[in-house]
Motif scaffolding. Structure first.
Motif, PDB file in Angstrom:
ATOM      1  N   ARG A  66       0.770  -1.147  -0.062  1.00  0.00           N
ATOM      2  CA  ARG A  66      -0.089   0.137  -0.056  1.00  0.00           C
ATOM      3  C   ARG A  66       0.923   1.231  -0.093  1.00  0.00           C
ATOM      4  NH1 ARG A  66      -2.861  -3.427   3.598  1.00  0.00           N
ATOM      5  NH2 ARG A  66      -1.870  -2.070   5.524  1.00  0.00           N
ATOM      6  N   SER A  69       2.396   1.751  -3.573  1.00  0.00           N
ATOM      7  CA  SER A  69       1.364   2.213  -4.319  1.00  0.00           C
ATOM      8  C   SER A  69       1.150   3.516  -4.213  1.00  0.00           C
ATOM      9  CB  SER A  69       0.145   1.302  -4.163  1.00  0.00           C
ATOM     10  OG  SER A  69      -0.975   2.039  -4.465  1.00  0.00           O
ATOM     11  N   TYR A  70       0.964   4.207  -2.945  1.00  0.00           N
ATOM     12  CA  TYR A  70       0.779   5.561  -2.505  1.00  0.00           C
ATOM     13  C   TYR A  70       2.077   6.363  -3.212  1.00  0.00           C
ATOM     14  CZ  TYR A  70       0.827   9.988  -0.250  1.00  0.00           C
ATOM     15  OH  TYR A  70       0.867  11.319   0.100  1.00  0.00           O
ATOM     16  N   GLN A  72       4.026   5.304  -5.790  1.00  0.00           N
ATOM     17  CA  GLN A  72       4.071   5.338  -6.956  1.00  0.00           C
ATOM     18  C   GLN A  72       3.209   6.432  -7.732  1.00  0.00           C
ATOM     19  OE1 GLN A  72       2.988   1.477  -8.657  1.00  0.00           O
ATOM     20  NE2 GLN A  72       3.863   2.111 -10.664  1.00  0.00           N
ATOM     21  N   LYS A  73       2.131   6.632  -7.021  1.00  0.00           N
ATOM     22  CA  LYS A  73       0.844   7.500  -7.668  1.00  0.00           C
ATOM     23  C   LYS A  73       1.390   9.086  -7.244  1.00  0.00           C
ATOM     24  CE  LYS A  73      -3.070   4.695  -6.543  1.00  0.00           C
ATOM     25  NZ  LYS A  73      -3.846   4.604  -5.456  1.00  0.00           N
ATOM     26  N   HIS A  74       2.342   9.362  -6.480  1.00  0.00           N
ATOM     27  CA  HIS A  74       2.550  10.596  -6.230  1.00  0.00           C
ATOM     28  C   HIS A  74       3.734  11.091  -6.388  1.00  0.00           C
ATOM     29  CE1 HIS A  74      -1.107  10.125  -3.343  1.00  0.00           C
ATOM     30  NE2 HIS A  74      -1.195  11.435  -3.748  1.00  0.00           N
ATOM     31  N   ASN A  75       4.689  10.128  -6.741  1.00  0.00           N
ATOM     32  CA  ASN A  75       6.235  10.469  -7.039  1.00  0.00           C
ATOM     33  C   ASN A  75       6.737   9.195  -7.722  1.00  0.00           C
ATOM     34  OD1 ASN A  75       8.817  11.354  -7.171  1.00  0.00           O
ATOM     35  ND2 ASN A  75       9.181  11.472  -4.936  1.00  0.00           N
ATOM     36  N   LEU A  76       6.606   9.344  -9.041  1.00  0.00           N
ATOM     37  CA  LEU A  76       7.120   8.112  -9.649  1.00  0.00           C
ATOM     38  C   LEU A  76       8.436   7.966  -9.656  1.00  0.00           C
ATOM     39  CD1 LEU A  76       6.180   5.822 -11.439  1.00  0.00           C
ATOM     40  CD2 LEU A  76       6.296   7.135 -13.398  1.00  0.00           C
ATOM     41  N   TYR A  79       9.489   6.637  -6.657  1.00  0.00           N
ATOM     42  CA  TYR A  79       9.384   5.369  -6.291  1.00  0.00           C
ATOM     43  C   TYR A  79      10.582   4.462  -7.006  1.00  0.00           C
ATOM     44  CZ  TYR A  79       6.740   1.025  -7.666  1.00  0.00           C
ATOM     45  OH  TYR A  79       6.364  -0.080  -8.161  1.00  0.00           O
TER      46      TYR A  79
END
Length: 90
Positions: A66, A69-70, A72-76, A79
């Motif tokens: 989780r 995933s967070y 990845q969505k906010h700072n690729l 990540y």
């Protein structure tokens, strides 16, 4: 003896969060959970029938998933750098 001492936690937070006081950094949290996962995995290799630790390990893996995933969505880019640094996948 605890598996994570204060010094080890401070080192993890310094390496991944920027400074030892930055415990809320998503990267530092992921690194800390990863350290706990490796510790429990080593324990389970020696104690195969410890089912409560297996359950705890599965919960930690889900928590790390989780958090990743967070991130990845906010700072690729962060990540990608983190999974490279921790050696998680790909």
């Amino acid at each position: 003896m605890p598996y994570l001492t204060k010094e080890k936690k401070a080192t993890i937070f310094t390496n991944f969060g920027g400074k030892a006081e930055n415990t809320g950094s998503i990267e530092a949290q992921i690194a800390l959970v990863t350290e706990r996962i490796t510790s429990i995995s080593k324990h389970l290799q020696a104690n195969k029938h410890d089912h409560s630790s297996q359950r705890g390990l599965m919960q930690l893996v889900g928590q790390r998933k989780r958090l990743l995933s967070y991130l990845q969505k906010h700072n690729l880019t962060g990540y990608r750098a983190l999974i490279e640094k921790l050696g998680l996948r790909k």
